[in-house]
Design a protein around this motif. Structure first.
Motif, PDB file in Angstrom:
ATOM      1  N   ASN A 241     -19.183  -1.645  39.877  1.00 61.34           N
ATOM      2  CA  ASN A 241     -18.478  -2.918  39.910  1.00 61.34           C
ATOM      3  C   ASN A 241     -16.989  -2.781  39.617  1.00 61.34           C
ATOM      4  N   LYS A 242     -16.482  -1.545  39.641  1.00 58.42           N
ATOM      5  CA  LYS A 242     -15.081  -1.301  39.284  1.00 58.42           C
ATOM      6  C   LYS A 242     -14.115  -2.021  40.213  1.00 58.42           C
ATOM      7  N   GLU A 243     -14.508  -2.195  41.499  1.00 53.99           N
ATOM      8  CA  GLU A 243     -13.588  -2.825  42.441  1.00 53.99           C
ATOM      9  C   GLU A 243     -13.293  -4.276  42.085  1.00 53.99           C
ATOM     10  N   ASN A 244     -14.119  -4.903  41.229  1.00 52.88           N
ATOM     11  CA  ASN A 244     -13.906  -6.294  40.845  1.00 52.88           C
ATOM     12  C   ASN A 244     -13.086  -6.445  39.561  1.00 52.88           C
ATOM     13  N   SER A 245     -12.666  -5.343  38.983  1.00 52.27           N
ATOM     14  CA  SER A 245     -11.932  -5.409  37.722  1.00 52.27           C
ATOM     15  C   SER A 245     -10.880  -4.308  37.666  1.00 52.27           C
ATOM     16  N   LYS A 246      -9.763  -4.606  37.011  1.00 55.07           N
ATOM     17  CA  LYS A 246      -8.728  -3.590  36.831  1.00 55.07           C
ATOM     18  C   LYS A 246      -9.177  -2.513  35.847  1.00 55.07           C
ATOM     19  N   PHE A 247      -9.958  -2.902  34.839  1.00 53.47           N
ATOM     20  CA  PHE A 247     -10.304  -1.982  33.764  1.00 53.47           C
ATOM     21  C   PHE A 247     -11.822  -1.855  33.625  1.00 53.47           C
ATOM     22  N   LEU A 248     -12.234  -0.797  32.897  1.00 55.79           N
ATOM     23  CA  LEU A 248     -13.654  -0.546  32.665  1.00 55.79           C
ATOM     24  C   LEU A 248     -14.138  -1.136  31.344  1.00 55.79           C
ATOM     25  N   VAL A 249     -13.344  -0.944  30.291  1.00 57.03           N
ATOM     26  CA  VAL A 249     -13.780  -1.310  28.944  1.00 57.03           C
ATOM     27  C   VAL A 249     -12.609  -1.899  28.166  1.00 57.03           C
ATOM     28  N   ALA A 250     -12.891  -2.871  27.306  1.00 53.18           N
ATOM     29  CA  ALA A 250     -11.921  -3.384  26.339  1.00 53.18           C
ATOM     30  C   ALA A 250     -12.612  -3.441  24.979  1.00 53.18           C
TER      31      ALA A 250
END
Length: 449
Positions: free
Chosen positions: A265-274
């Motif tokens: 699902n990385k293409e839907n978000s700039k980052f992986l973890v916060a």
């Protein structure tokens, strides 16, 4: 795109109702007494306060109001009752009024001691929970170190904990008076550690600047890893992961349908973890992971990274606390000073005291033997340190959230466990955490005012 986060405790309708009642206590008191007097006026205008009835409805009303809200609200109720008595009775019922006033004061005393006991127990529970969390995180860090050694002993014969200590030592050696610059060095070395040990290819940490009361979204700085793409602060704060992590104060990461970390699902978000670090109910920093290999992106690694971030960030916050702390004469043990200041803060704000015992010995060998015996007897929360001033040595013991009787009980057990009669001969004195000036005078043998 699914985001995994801890389940947030839902406030019950009863809790919401009680919070609103406490917020508008005076309005509630005036309303209840007003309804009581109105009912009395319609039922018995000549006895509006029901003072001549067999059942004392007035005392029941005052008990409910005063026991729930305290003396101030009870006084408001008594004031309204006295006005009604003065206005509607041909002769003011002094005896009934004085009985009602006396019972209100008794009820308020019960309310005071009950709420005070609840507050003391809450503070004690919060303090012990904080200490347990710190110890559990330190223990988990040691477990991570063991796992890393087991996997990579030939390549990297160094534990994660040693690496963190190396980062702290490096930052302390930094020749600068800028707190932000030292903090930046802490986090830069920490990101380098994550890159080597957890395959975090790129990431950054956004953290609050020196102003304590500012929000991280308003006044913050960013430290990037060596190959991380640079982002504007608006881009970071507008990210769903970062925004949710700050709002809920919990780690947020991209996941699949069953809640496991997933890169698909990385293409839907700039980052992986916060991953946020929360200190005294405020978000002080957020670790954001931008890129990470598929095999390394798992829940075990994310938990390990989160624990390590908290371990390091607590140390950073601790150093800031020590820079503005109360000092005990001749004591250079930072852990002891930090713990003393935390207990001093609790005593100042919640009136829950702690006790310091000072053992004074004029013989170095005796000091060593007594100190070794003390270390064997200390409870999990108690701490001790040794200082030397002129010809005397002082063993200073801190008993968190304990009164003087606890210290005296420990002293009796200590003397019972010391077998050599000569080693039992020493001076001792107990102090409250508030008696810092007197404690310093005792150590320095200063009798001047």
């Amino acid at each position: 795109m699914n985001f995994a986060k801890k389940r947030i405790k839902k406030i019950s309708r009863l809790d919401i109702f009680l919070n609103k009642v406490k917020k508008y206590a005076y309005i509630e008191t005036i309303s209840i007494v007003g309804v009581f007097l109105l009912v009395g006026y319609f039922i018995s205008p000549q006895d509006i306060c029901f003072v001549d009835k067999q059942i004392s409805y007035l005392l029941i009303l005052l008990a409910i109001i005063t026991l729930f809200h305290g003396f101030e609200n009870g006084l408001v109720a008594i004031g309204m009752i006295s006005l009604a008595m003065w206005s509607f009775y041909p002769e003011f019922p002094y005896i009934d009024f004085l009985v009602a006033l006396m019972m209100t004061m008794i009820f308020s005393e019960f309310h005071y001691y009950w709420t005070r006991k609840i507050k003391e127990l809450t503070v004690e529970a919060n303090y012990k929970t904080t200490k347990l969390n710190e110890l559990s995180k330190a223990f988990y860090t040691l477990k991570i170190s063991h796992d890393q050694l087991e996997k990579n002993y030939v390549v990297k014969p160094m534990s994660i904990r040693n690496a963190i200590e190396s980062i702290i030592a490096t930052a302390k050696e930094l020749q600068t008076d800028s707190t932000n610059e030292r903090t930046n060095m802490f986090y830069k070395n920490f990101l380098s550690l994550l890159e080597k040990s957890f395959n975090v290819n790129s990431g950054f940490i956004i953290y609050k600047n020196n102003t304590e009361h500012d929000l991280i979204k308003e006044n913050s700085s960013i430290t990037y890893s060596s190959i991380c793409e640079k982002y504007t602060k608006d881009e970071i704060m507008s990210s769903y992961l970062v925004d949710r992590a700050i709002e809920f104060k919990q780690p947020i990461y991209i996941s699949d349908s069953v809640g496991e970390p997933a890169l698909k699902n990385k293409e839907n978000s700039k980052f992986l973890v916060a991953i946020p670090f929360v200190w005294e109910k405020n978000v002080n920093s957020v670790l954001v992971i931008d890129s990470m290999p598929f095999m390394a992106f798992n829940k075990e690694n994310l938990i390990s990274i989160s624990i390590l971030l908290e371990y390091l960030s607590i140390t950073i916050a601790k150093n800031k606390t020590l820079a503005h702390s109360h000092k005990i004469s001749q004591v250079n043990d930072e852990d002891f000073i930090y713990e003393y200041n935390r207990l001093r803060y609790i005593s100042d704000n919640y009136q829950v005291d702690s006790t310091i015992m000072v053992i004074k010995i004029d013989n170095e060998l005796q000091t060593r033997k007594v100190h070794e015996k003390i270390k064997q007897m200390l409870r999990s929360l108690d701490i001790a340190t040794v200082v030397k001033y002129e010809k005397n040595s002082f063993i200073i013991l801190l008993f968190p959230l304990s009164d003087e009787s606890s210290a005296l009980g420990f002293l009796n057990r200590l003397k019972h466990n010391i077998k050599d009669f000569k080693d039992k001969q020493f001076q001792n004195m107990n102090f409250s955490v508030q008696e810092l000036t007197l404690l310093n005078k005792y150590i320095e043998d200063d009798y001047h005012d």
